[in-house]
Scaffold this motif. Sequence first.
Motif, PDB file in Angstrom:
ATOM      1  N   PRO A  76       0.800  -1.233   0.000  1.00  0.00           N
ATOM      2  CA  PRO A  76       0.000   0.000   0.000  1.00  0.00           C
ATOM      3  C   PRO A  76       0.826   1.273   0.000  1.00  0.00           C
ATOM      4  O   PRO A  76       0.304   2.323  -0.351  1.00  0.00           O
ATOM      5  N   ALA A  77       2.075   1.211   0.419  1.00  0.00           N
ATOM      6  CA  ALA A  77       2.900   2.423   0.345  1.00  0.00           C
ATOM      7  C   ALA A  77       2.936   2.945  -1.079  1.00  0.00           C
ATOM      8  O   ALA A  77       2.931   4.165  -1.309  1.00  0.00           O
ATOM      9  N   TYR A  78       2.930   2.037  -2.055  1.00  0.00           N
ATOM     10  CA  TYR A  78       2.950   2.418  -3.472  1.00  0.00           C
ATOM     11  C   TYR A  78       1.549   2.455  -4.072  1.00  0.00           C
ATOM     12  O   TYR A  78       1.200   3.401  -4.790  1.00  0.00           O
ATOM     13  N   GLU A 112      -6.379  16.122   6.224  1.00  0.00           N
ATOM     14  CA  GLU A 112      -6.175  14.964   7.081  1.00  0.00           C
ATOM     15  C   GLU A 112      -4.700  14.571   7.083  1.00  0.00           C
ATOM     16  O   GLU A 112      -3.914  15.041   6.273  1.00  0.00           O
ATOM     17  N   LEU A 113      -4.331  13.697   8.013  1.00  0.00           N
ATOM     18  CA  LEU A 113      -2.970  13.187   8.107  1.00  0.00           C
ATOM     19  C   LEU A 113      -3.026  11.667   8.189  1.00  0.00           C
ATOM     20  O   LEU A 113      -2.974  11.085   9.275  1.00  0.00           O
ATOM     21  N   PRO A 114      -3.149  10.995   7.042  1.00  0.00           N
ATOM     22  CA  PRO A 114      -3.300   9.538   7.067  1.00  0.00           C
ATOM     23  C   PRO A 114      -2.007   8.860   7.501  1.00  0.00           C
ATOM     24  O   PRO A 114      -0.908   9.369   7.268  1.00  0.00           O
ATOM     25  N   PRO A 115      -2.106   7.695   8.133  1.00  0.00           N
ATOM     26  CA  PRO A 115      -0.888   6.957   8.510  1.00  0.00           C
ATOM     27  C   PRO A 115      -0.170   6.456   7.271  1.00  0.00           C
ATOM     28  O   PRO A 115      -0.787   6.086   6.274  1.00  0.00           O
ATOM     29  N   VAL A 116       1.152   6.436   7.350  1.00  0.00           N
ATOM     30  CA  VAL A 116       1.982   5.994   6.230  1.00  0.00           C
ATOM     31  C   VAL A 116       2.340   4.537   6.452  1.00  0.00           C
ATOM     32  O   VAL A 116       2.947   4.197   7.480  1.00  0.00           O
ATOM     33  N   PRO A 117       1.974   3.651   5.531  1.00  0.00           N
ATOM     34  CA  PRO A 117       2.249   2.222   5.729  1.00  0.00           C
ATOM     35  C   PRO A 117       3.735   1.954   5.943  1.00  0.00           C
ATOM     36  O   PRO A 117       4.584   2.412   5.185  1.00  0.00           O
TER      37      PRO A 117
END
Length: 706
Positions: A559-561, A575-580
């Motif tokens: 999911p990072a990509y 928003e500030l979504p979490p980074v995988p």
Amino acid sequence: MTKSPTAPAGADTTPATGGPLPRRIAHGTWRRLHRNRRHLPPLAASLVLSGYGQALTHAPHGLVGALAVDAALPAAVLVTRTWRRKGPYIRRTAKFLHRHRVLPTPPNRPMRRAELIRTSAAAAATGALLTVMPLTHTGPFQAPMTGLWWLALTPATAIPWWWRRRIRSVAEPLSAEGRVAVWEAKVGSTRGALPGSKLLEPVDTGDGAWEALIELDGGRQTTASAISATTLIASAYDLPISSIAVDGVPGGAASRAKLMVYDKNPLKSVPVFPGPEALDVKTGIARLGLHIDGGPAQYQMWRPGWGAVHTHISGATGSGKSALLRSLFSIERHSGLVTSWGGDPQEGKSFGFWQDYLSYFAPGVDECMAMLIAADAELTRRSKASALTVWYDADGDLMYGDTDWSPTPAEPLIAVTIDEWQDVWGNYPEALDYAVRIAILGRKVGIKLRLVTHLPTLDSLGTPKLRQPLTAGNNIAFRTTERSAGYVINLPADPNDIPAVWPDEPGVPTSGMGYLKGVEERAAMFRGWAPEPQKIATRWAKRGTPAVVSDEAAEHIGPAYTQWRERLAARRRGELPPVPGVTDDAETTTATTPAAKAKPQKKGSTANAVAPAKANFGKPPAQTGPGFDQLLTATATGSTPARGDKKKAVLAFLETEGQATTGIIAARLGMPLSTVSSTLKRAAEKGEVVDLGHGAWGSAQLAAAS
């Protein structure tokens, strides 16, 4: 008898009068005033002060106004003297504001004694005459004040001003004999920069430019010696560094060099970026601009059959780094063989509109760290795949393992560009480990690392282990704002010597001018293409056939990509979504294991939730941490713990031991000291561990007790 020619049919036969006479007079007057604007301040000041003096003579309390001017004039002289004496900014805040053009550039040109006396005398005389006017009720247009003001004070102030700003006669260009004589006296002499060297065959090349051959003192001097003396050679001929170029000779003879001198730097007018066709897909070489002698500045994306060529770009704010990156992105998008990944700690400020048209864009240091982890995952996948590649040799025998690499649409070159690299490894020290591994191993599988910093030094890279893989590729150094030591590359001159603006046109920046060492190992200065209009640049960004990694690779990376666009959209919504793999504690994703694609879920649903991965603590704890070679081996085989697993390993160790120091934890778990330190600091901010001071850390139980 000659006939006067007749006008063609439809031609305008109205005589050109240039408009009404008053308008032409006003236009001509304005042109002459603008042309001589540097000579007008004394006259303008006399007119303004004379009008003020005339008003003082008729004012009931004019003496008060005159005394105010008497106090203001010496204060103005003092402020001017202080500002003229001011050197470069020292404080960090002032340097930051100056880099962003908030503060003016300090002149660092103190007033000479004669100039100070002349300015003070003019201010004192002006104040005295303005004080006399209300006392005698005599204005500057009444005798005898007229003579004192217009025939004495104004010429005494204006003439020195005009003399210092007069148009000086242009010196005659040096003859061939004169050029040789200057070299022998200032460069090749015993006390010169290149003692024993000679200047041979000076030849005019047109437009005031000339070139010559430098014969060095063989056995004592080399071409590199001449290149490093570029600044001193410019000083000997009383020219700016931007007008001098020293380079090697055809054939590469180490005892000779080529000197090129330009009256007007040809890099001042560089053509606009020619477009994506600047790349030769057969050789992997792109043209990024022009060298000072008109030769193309060549940049290598990849070497056919050899692999990716890494890059280091350095330069100060406004030196041209972002414009160069946009040119590279355009070339890569239209090549069909390169997929561009870009990381910008400034949330996209450096890349502009390109952030939506890259194959993978990472805004912020967290996303940049995730991009490195993603590139490392693809490196591992490609390495394993290449080892299982099947092919047949010339004898028809089956062979395993592919040692050569060239980009194809199915397996394109991955160009990982990270701007402001020092911000990434400054926040995540473990980013250095990933960067070193990609720089060393990524070449063989087509993963290119392109790091951008402010200075061409080892300190800005973060580790000496990045020196060799980067210096073996493309090295681009633009202008810097401070002198530096410990160059990553052997530059012909300090990039700090490149002027910020052109000497003959103040205010016109020299953006894009610097040094490029890569395919040709040239030392001559170059300048990148001039930026194209934005409407054309956006069309190049939207068009083209950009290469992308395969679906198999995307699934492996995770999911990072695959979800970067969703995270970018969330950021734009505030928003500030979490980074995988970075800020989500990597409970469900690792850098070396493909992440399962989860379908969209309703809030509160767990139907498609991915089960947490089992902790992988790598090799058994050792008494000493692994060296660099061990780290590469462990990472390549997938035995190094992933980012979230490292945190779990550290917390589990503290739960068992109660408390321990950073060094002991790193040694027992076999992790880099910087990784353990940064992990503990972030855990302490969340209250998961307690900082006991002096490098000692306590478990969560101690944190709860405290």
